[in-house]
Design a protein around this motif. Structure first.
Motif, mmCIF file in Angstrom:
data_model
loop_
_atom_site.group_PDB
_atom_site.id
_atom_site.type_symbol
_atom_site.label_atom_id
_atom_site.label_comp_id
_atom_site.label_asym_id
_atom_site.label_seq_id
_atom_site.Cartn_x
_atom_site.Cartn_y
_atom_site.Cartn_z
ATOM 1 N N ARG A 5 48.531 48.895 36.040
ATOM 2 C CA ARG A 5 48.059 47.788 35.753
ATOM 3 C C ARG A 5 49.106 46.726 36.815
ATOM 4 N N LYS A 6 50.419 46.785 35.996
ATOM 5 C CA LYS A 6 51.478 45.668 36.352
ATOM 6 C C LYS A 6 51.711 45.553 38.223
ATOM 7 N N ARG A 9 48.126 43.543 38.658
ATOM 8 C CA ARG A 9 48.633 42.560 37.909
ATOM 9 C C ARG A 9 48.662 41.117 39.322
ATOM 10 N N LYS A 10 48.344 39.976 39.075
ATOM 11 C CA LYS A 10 48.933 38.693 40.353
ATOM 12 C C LYS A 10 49.426 38.565 38.814
ATOM 13 N N SER A 11 50.204 37.447 39.141
ATOM 14 C CA SER A 11 51.169 36.164 37.943
ATOM 15 C C SER A 11 49.852 35.380 37.801
ATOM 16 N N ARG A 12 49.829 34.709 36.629
ATOM 17 C CA ARG A 12 48.867 33.645 36.356
ATOM 18 C C ARG A 12 50.058 31.782 37.061
ATOM 19 N N TRP A 13 51.336 32.530 36.998
ATOM 20 C CA TRP A 13 51.609 30.634 37.373
ATOM 21 C C TRP A 13 51.263 30.483 39.333
ATOM 22 N N GLU A 65 41.063 35.261 38.794
ATOM 23 C CA GLU A 65 41.166 35.390 37.816
ATOM 24 C C GLU A 65 39.719 35.116 36.749
ATOM 25 N N ASP B 43 54.342 37.019 31.772
ATOM 26 C CA ASP B 43 53.909 35.948 33.448
ATOM 27 C C ASP B 43 54.831 34.900 32.528
ATOM 28 N N LYS B 95 50.661 24.758 38.232
ATOM 29 C CA LYS B 95 50.027 25.989 37.377
ATOM 30 C C LYS B 95 50.215 26.865 36.832
ATOM 31 N N PHE B 96 49.263 27.415 35.744
ATOM 32 C CA PHE B 96 49.054 28.202 35.155
ATOM 33 C C PHE B 96 47.091 29.142 34.652
ATOM 34 N N ALA B 97 46.642 29.783 35.637
ATOM 35 C CA ALA B 97 46.053 30.241 35.469
ATOM 36 C C ALA B 97 44.707 28.964 35.577
#
Lengths: 124, 117
Positions: A5-6, A9-13, A65, B43, B95-97
């Motif tokens: 999973r790690k 997945r892509k960072s939300r930043w 997202e 994150d 930005k964060f999501a």
């Protein structure tokens, strides 16, 4: 599993060099605000973000997202009722409703934005 | 604009502490999901470490039984106030999501006493 999973997945930043600038809305707050003042500011900032998305039509988030799409629903003429665009627009309108209610509750002198209409009760 | 003038939001970030508050980052819905919660913590830790050594982070989660203060806010404790200031400069406005990150220095005493608001 967890390690897989790690990797996937892509960072939300967002990007380091693409900061956001919202006119009149600082992104560093002074430390002496009360929690209530700070929260009111954040709700208004989020409201501004949501309004901006609805105004510009940029309602669909980037692919990484998004959540999985539900099965399609069609109307009588065969056009899709729950397209991605429609689903995300509804979600944002719902969030805007909650934010406007929350600001109004906290600040009775608040007036909603011009392009916002309070939903009227559905009549048969 | 009335908010700005009434409580002086234009006053700048003030003096750095070792604890940074990250605001407008997450919704209650995201915090309720175990997998998303872990991803969010990861994150935030990973990104903060790029700017300065991190000691701990705290992310209040909503509860069905009672109202939890500080839900939606993220608290990061850095080794030094300088490190915290470097992270604040780097992260404010990012930005964060698809949300705009807002930063504010937080009281070290409150953080140590687990008062997260």
């Amino acid at each position: 599993d967890d390690s897989e999973r790690k990797r996937r997945r892509k960072s939300r930043w967002g990007d380091e060099d693409s900061k956001v600038f919202l006119p009149g809305m600082p992104t560093a707050l002074p430390p002496n605000l009360t929690p209530a003042e700070q929260e009111l500011f954040i709700i208004q900032l989020r409201l501004e973000e949501v309004n901006r998305k609805l105004r510009t039509g940029e309602v669909v988030p980037p692919e990484h997202e998004r959540s999985p799409s539900p099965p399609p629903i069609y109307d009588r003429d065969g056009s899709r009722l729950n397209s991605r665009e429609k689903r995300y627009r509804l979600k944002l309108e719902d969030e805007r409703q909650k934010l406007v209610d929350e600001v109004t509750r906290r600040d009775p002198s608040y007036r909603p934005p011009m392009d916002y209409r309070k939903p009227t009760k559905y009549k048969e | 604009a009335s908010l700005m003038s009434s409580n002086g939001l234009g006053g700048g970030p003030g003096e750095a502490t070792r604890v940074l508050q990250l605001l407008n980052m997450v919704s209650e819905e995201e915090l309720q999901d175990d997998e998303e919660y872990e991803d969010i913590c990861e994150d935030v830790k990973e990104e903060c470490r790029k700017y300065a050594p991190v000691i701990s982070i705290k992310v209040p989660r909503p509860s069905k039984e009672h109202r939890v203060p500080g839900v939606g806010k993220i608290f990061v404790e850095f080794e030094t106030a300088e490190g915290c200031a470097a992270a604040a400069r780097a992260l404010g406005g990012r930005k964060f999501a698809s949300r705009t990150v807002v930063v504010s220095y937080y009281s070290e005493a409150k953080y140590t006493d687990a008062v997260l608001e």
